[in-house]
Scaffold this motif. Structure first.
Motif, PDB file in Angstrom:
ATOM      1  N   PRO A   1      63.760  50.284  -2.093  1.00 57.95           N
ATOM      2  CA  PRO A   1      64.263  51.420  -2.866  1.00 57.95           C
ATOM      3  C   PRO A   1      65.325  52.165  -2.068  1.00 57.95           C
ATOM      4  O   PRO A   1      65.200  52.284  -0.843  1.00 57.95           O
ATOM      5  CB  PRO A   1      63.030  52.299  -3.072  1.00 57.95           C
ATOM      6  N   GLU A   2      66.382  52.638  -2.736  1.00 57.79           N
ATOM      7  CA  GLU A   2      67.424  53.371  -2.013  1.00 57.79           C
ATOM      8  C   GLU A   2      66.898  54.734  -1.613  1.00 57.79           C
ATOM      9  O   GLU A   2      65.977  55.261  -2.240  1.00 57.79           O
ATOM     10  CB  GLU A   2      68.650  53.518  -2.911  1.00 57.79           C
ATOM     11  N   ARG A   3      67.516  55.330  -0.563  1.00 55.71           N
ATOM     12  CA  ARG A   3      67.026  56.598   0.002  1.00 55.71           C
ATOM     13  C   ARG A   3      66.807  57.673  -1.057  1.00 55.71           C
ATOM     14  O   ARG A   3      65.761  58.280  -1.135  1.00 55.71           O
ATOM     15  CB  ARG A   3      68.021  57.116   1.042  1.00 55.71           C
ATOM     16  N   HIS A   4      67.834  57.896  -1.926  1.00 52.74           N
ATOM     17  CA  HIS A   4      67.721  58.993  -2.882  1.00 52.74           C
ATOM     18  C   HIS A   4      66.660  58.719  -3.950  1.00 52.74           C
ATOM     19  O   HIS A   4      66.227  59.621  -4.641  1.00 52.74           O
ATOM     20  CB  HIS A   4      69.072  59.316  -3.522  1.00 52.74           C
ATOM     21  N   ASP A   5      66.193  57.440  -4.063  1.00 44.57           N
ATOM     22  CA  ASP A   5      65.131  57.142  -5.023  1.00 44.57           C
ATOM     23  C   ASP A   5      63.757  57.503  -4.474  1.00 44.57           C
ATOM     24  O   ASP A   5      62.808  57.667  -5.212  1.00 44.57           O
ATOM     25  CB  ASP A   5      65.119  55.643  -5.363  1.00 44.57           C
ATOM     26  N   ARG A   6      63.679  57.568  -3.148  1.00 41.83           N
ATOM     27  CA  ARG A   6      62.349  57.739  -2.547  1.00 41.83           C
ATOM     28  C   ARG A   6      61.670  59.019  -3.004  1.00 41.83           C
ATOM     29  O   ARG A   6      60.495  59.055  -3.248  1.00 41.83           O
ATOM     30  CB  ARG A   6      62.460  57.721  -1.026  1.00 41.83           C
ATOM     31  N   GLY A   7      62.476  60.150  -3.123  1.00 41.69           N
ATOM     32  CA  GLY A   7      61.915  61.428  -3.514  1.00 41.69           C
ATOM     33  C   GLY A   7      61.317  61.386  -4.907  1.00 41.69           C
ATOM     34  O   GLY A   7      60.486  62.230  -5.259  1.00 41.69           O
ATOM     35  N   ARG A   8      61.726  60.371  -5.685  1.00 41.22           N
ATOM     36  CA  ARG A   8      61.228  60.324  -7.061  1.00 41.22           C
ATOM     37  C   ARG A   8      59.890  59.602  -7.162  1.00 41.22           C
ATOM     38  O   ARG A   8      59.292  59.565  -8.211  1.00 41.22           O
ATOM     39  CB  ARG A   8      62.237  59.621  -7.954  1.00 41.22           C
ATOM     40  N   ASN A   9      59.470  58.985  -6.037  1.00 44.66           N
ATOM     41  CA  ASN A   9      58.196  58.287  -6.059  1.00 44.66           C
ATOM     42  C   ASN A   9      57.073  59.316  -6.013  1.00 44.66           C
ATOM     43  O   ASN A   9      56.949  60.047  -5.044  1.00 44.66           O
ATOM     44  CB  ASN A   9      58.120  57.356  -4.837  1.00 44.66           C
ATOM     45  N   PRO A  10      56.259  59.416  -7.085  1.00 40.30           N
ATOM     46  CA  PRO A  10      55.246  60.465  -7.117  1.00 40.30           C
ATOM     47  C   PRO A  10      54.254  60.358  -5.970  1.00 40.30           C
ATOM     48  O   PRO A  10      53.629  61.329  -5.603  1.00 40.30           O
ATOM     49  CB  PRO A  10      54.552  60.268  -8.465  1.00 40.30           C
ATOM     50  N   ARG A  11      54.109  59.192  -5.392  1.00 34.57           N
ATOM     51  CA  ARG A  11      53.155  59.073  -4.284  1.00 34.57           C
ATOM     52  C   ARG A  11      53.715  59.638  -2.992  1.00 34.57           C
ATOM     53  O   ARG A  11      53.029  59.906  -2.059  1.00 34.57           O
ATOM     54  CB  ARG A  11      52.800  57.611  -4.067  1.00 34.57           C
ATOM     55  N   ARG A  12      55.086  59.758  -2.949  1.00 31.31           N
ATOM     56  CA  ARG A  12      55.716  60.241  -1.725  1.00 31.31           C
ATOM     57  C   ARG A  12      56.146  61.695  -1.845  1.00 31.31           C
ATOM     58  O   ARG A  12      56.391  62.345  -0.862  1.00 31.31           O
ATOM     59  CB  ARG A  12      56.972  59.417  -1.422  1.00 31.31           C
ATOM     60  N   ALA A  13      56.341  62.180  -3.067  1.00 31.49           N
ATOM     61  CA  ALA A  13      56.889  63.529  -3.231  1.00 31.49           C
ATOM     62  C   ALA A  13      56.044  64.326  -4.224  1.00 31.49           C
ATOM     63  O   ALA A  13      55.235  63.779  -4.959  1.00 31.49           O
ATOM     64  CB  ALA A  13      58.328  63.431  -3.744  1.00 31.49           C
ATOM     65  N   GLY A  14      56.275  65.644  -4.238  1.00 31.28           N
ATOM     66  CA  GLY A  14      55.575  66.486  -5.196  1.00 31.28           C
ATOM     67  C   GLY A  14      54.201  66.892  -4.678  1.00 31.28           C
ATOM     68  O   GLY A  14      53.731  66.393  -3.676  1.00 31.28           O
ATOM     69  N   LYS A  15      53.547  67.749  -5.424  1.00 27.68           N
ATOM     70  CA  LYS A  15      52.307  68.334  -4.907  1.00 27.68           C
ATOM     71  C   LYS A  15      51.190  67.312  -4.742  1.00 27.68           C
ATOM     72  O   LYS A  15      50.338  67.445  -3.895  1.00 27.68           O
ATOM     73  CB  LYS A  15      51.861  69.497  -5.789  1.00 27.68           C
ATOM     74  N   HIS A  16      51.209  66.245  -5.573  1.00 32.66           N
ATOM     75  CA  HIS A  16      50.136  65.257  -5.461  1.00 32.66           C
ATOM     76  C   HIS A  16      50.203  64.481  -4.162  1.00 32.66           C
ATOM     77  O   HIS A  16      49.224  63.917  -3.744  1.00 32.66           O
ATOM     78  CB  HIS A  16      50.195  64.263  -6.630  1.00 32.66           C
TER      79      HIS A  16
END
Ligand SMILES: C[S@@+](CC[C@H](N)C(=O)[O-])C[C@H]1O[C@@H](n2cnc3c(N)ncnc32)[C@H](O)[C@@H]1O
Length: 232
Positions: free
Chosen positions: A213-228
């Protein structure tokens, strides 16, 4: 059976005797056991032996090679005779053909291994994974052949499929399926054009690195980002 054509000396060099012996075995025992049709005897050199051996120029020095669906030993046996530096495994599921291949390897003292099984079997994938090159002739359509070959290849490894006249059509038809299954755009090449009246047509596919996955896509992975994803 015809004598070896002059060009066989160029292709096999010091190992011509082994190539002649293999051709004699195919013409006699091979035909007797139904491994090759009787009508092929007069064209063994041109259509089978030399046609197989000229793919040597597509293989790097010392490569680990799997001949997927070796059958009577084509293209793997002529290849190992022409290029003893290669580490060749002849893969074949049928017991009768495995027995033949084992006899050929023993009789000609070839440094090749014979393995019985189907390319897609988990045990075969575990045993043969990491090959530099998979070679195959007359085994399956390109998309299926790639699906069987990819798990046997290291990243950057290549499928070299002898395809004859169907090459362009198969690339057109199966190119996107191959790409979806981790292969490069298939490339059609000719080998032995300087040696044979009818050169060998091969299709080459390289196993690509899996896409990350490209760098800017990583933040969109719910397992890597967000409160969860946050630890308490
Ligand atoms: C038409 S023959 C061609 C044999 C040889 N490559 C030649 O050009 O003469 C196809 C061979 O592929 C083998 N084969 C078929 N499916 C296979 C698979 N899934 N894995 C390995 N070999 C397979 C068959 O047993 C058979 O020997």
């Amino acid at each position: 059976m015809k004598h070896p054509p002059q060009i066989a000396t160029t292709v096999f060099g010091d190992n011509l005797t082994a190539a002649v012996r293999f051709t004699e075995l195919l013409a006699a025992v091979g035909v007797e056991r139904g491994l090759i049709g009787p009508r092929e005897v007069d064209r063994l050199w041109d259509r089978h032996i030399l046609n197989s051996a000229v793919i040597a120029s597509a293989l790097p020095e010392g490569a680990r090679v799997v001949d997927l669906g070796s059958g009577a030993g084509l293209p793997g046996v002529p290849l190992i005779i022409a290029r003893p530096d290669l580490e060749v495994t002849l893969l074949e599921p049928m017991a009768r053909r495995v027995a033949w291949l084992t006899e050929v390897v023993d009789t000609l003292s070839l440094s090749a291994s014979v393995v019985r099984g189907r390319a897609e079997e988990p045990a075969i994938k575990r045993q043969l994974a990491g090959a530099d090159v998979v070679i195959a002739r007359a085994v399956a359509p390109l998309a299926r052949l790639w699906a069987w070959s990819a798990p046997l290849l290291r990243e950057g490894g290549r499928l070299v499929a002898l395809k004859g006249e169907s090459a362009d059509e198969e690339v057109e038809r199966d190119g996107s399926a191959v790409a979806r299954a981790g292969g490069s755009q298939p490339v059609v090449e000719q080998r032995g054009a300087d040696l044979l009246a009818v050169p060998t047509t091969i299709v080459v596919v390289t196993r690509l690195e899996p896409k990350r996955p490209e760098r800017h896509d990583r933040g969109r992975n719910p397992r890597r980002a967000g409160k969860h994803a946050q630890r308490p």
